[in-house]
Design an enzyme around this catalytic site. Sequence first.
Site, short mmCIF file in Angstrom:
data_model
loop_
_atom_site.label_atom_id
_atom_site.label_comp_id
_atom_site.label_asym_id
_atom_site.label_seq_id
_atom_site.Cartn_x
_atom_site.Cartn_y
_atom_site.Cartn_z
N CYS A 1 0.86 -1.12 -0.11
CA CYS A 1 -0.10 -0.14 -0.05
C CYS A 1 0.91 1.20 -0.08
O CYS A 1 0.37 2.47 -0.23
CB CYS A 1 -0.92 0.17 1.28
SG CYS A 1 -0.34 -0.49 2.76
N TYR A 2 1.94 1.17 0.33
CA TYR A 2 3.27 2.19 0.28
C TYR A 2 4.37 1.95 -0.35
O TYR A 2 5.29 1.44 0.23
CB TYR A 2 3.38 2.75 1.83
CG TYR A 2 2.05 3.45 2.68
CD1 TYR A 2 2.21 4.71 2.56
CD2 TYR A 2 1.61 2.69 3.10
CE1 TYR A 2 1.07 5.24 3.06
CE2 TYR A 2 0.16 3.33 3.86
CZ TYR A 2 0.18 4.44 3.79
OH TYR A 2 -0.98 5.05 4.44
#
Lengths: 139, 402
Positions: free
Chosen positions: B140-141
């Site tokens: 997600c990052y």
Amino acid sequence: MIKTAVSKRIVLHFPKRLVERAIVSRLVKEYNLDFNILKASVTPDEEGLMVLELTGKQADYDRGIRYLAETGVRIQSLSQDVTRNEERCTHCGACITICPTAAFELDFVTRRVNFHDEKCLACELCIKACPPRAMELHF
Amino acid sequence: MAKTIEEINEKIGEGKAVVVTAEELIDIVKQKGIKKAAQEVDVVTTGTFGPMCSSGAYLNIGHSKPRIKLGGGRTYLNDVLAYTGFAAIDILIGANALPDDDPRNRIYPGEFNYGGGHVIEELVAGKDVRLVATAYGTDCYPRKRLETWINIQDLNEAVLFNLRNAYQNYNVAVNPSDKTIYTYMGVLKSNLGNANFCSAGQLSPLLNDPYYKTIGIGTKIFLGGGIGFIAWQGTQHNPNVIRSENGVPRRGAGTLAVIGDLKQMKPRWLLGTSMLGYGCTITVGIGVPIPILSEEILQYTAVSDDEISAPVVDYSEAYPQMRPDILGEVSYAQLKSGEIIVQGKEVPTASLSSYSRAVEIATILKEWILSGRFLLTEPVALLPGVESGITLKPLKERPIEE
């Protein structure tokens, strides 16, 4: 007419080529000036720095300075050497007991610190001892 | 005399409040006496401006595209390491943090020309600050590297959050040894060559409210040129020290944890600071208003330098070795005279805290209140007092044997 005597403190910068030459001694022999060495050093790149107090008659002093300038020595008056950045000075007073010549003085009414640059010998002790780094050295 | 903060705020709103600085109050009380002064004065303002090491700021820098999770990685602001143990883009910069390549005291005494305090000052001054970060990357990052200029006006939040400020009294530092030492109390010359102190004395916030009767959690204050609040008692808050008859602690005692919007602050009141041979820190300006709710509270705020004593401590031996012995006590009036006597010797004094700036802070706060733009707040809870039993504990060191 008696010429008035002067006593001035100056900073001399000797370029590398002049470091080994006897220059200051001629101020005594040929220009009748007394000198007092307040500070002397040679930097790593071999520029020489000397802080002198010169005393003598005004005319001799002027001739002596002309001689120094002609040899290629760069001359500054001492009071321009260490300055206070008024923006950064907080007037805390940490410098007062560090200075060996009492150039900093606390005004007991305003609690602000006065800097008497005419008393400054440019020893540089205050430069790094000043917490907000307000004292600056200018060559 | 107004009896409640609400009544004082009404008078401020009507432009009728009488506000004086803690320094001005001393003369007023001398002329009029406690009773009359308490009837006339509504608010006394205090101020202090000195190096306060346990200070820092947290920033939320906004999400990059694609996203990066700084938490668990390494982030530098102008080469100074920030703390990243939070979520994706919250970082914390401490005043004492240094660049990795600063020589520290390897070249003794280290100069410490630039550190976290200076980063905070530059942010406050509106200068661009260089952010360089590495991260490990997640689904997600995904991003692993970020290099960008940041500016305070673009940040979501920039908050000064200081863990221990505004010490209620402090040591006077001296050096009886035969060599110069470099301390957080400044350069101390050998053989008792000088004595350094660090308190605004009669103007200092907690010395004007020695038992914490009005200053508490939620008290609105002047902080770094903007408006801040007291968040909690500061770390090492220690109400149970020896006190004089007037209630004033004779040792370092109470402390404040303070918080405020960095975007409102000004570099004149939040200044990166370097202590030769010791490290980097930040000089913080704090002003606290004290509502005069009773004669007793007014009496406390009337305290003057000659009624406040501080301990003289040997920083060459007793302080580093955690020995409790002191070389005597002196008053702030003596300290501010420029000379004290220690072990029979005349020792010149110097301050690390700027009294003239403390006066300026108390005066600015007074003007804010008089103009109606600064109302007083009721503390949500008071700071722990003597009755709390809190004392300062040393580390209980237990060797780890494996």
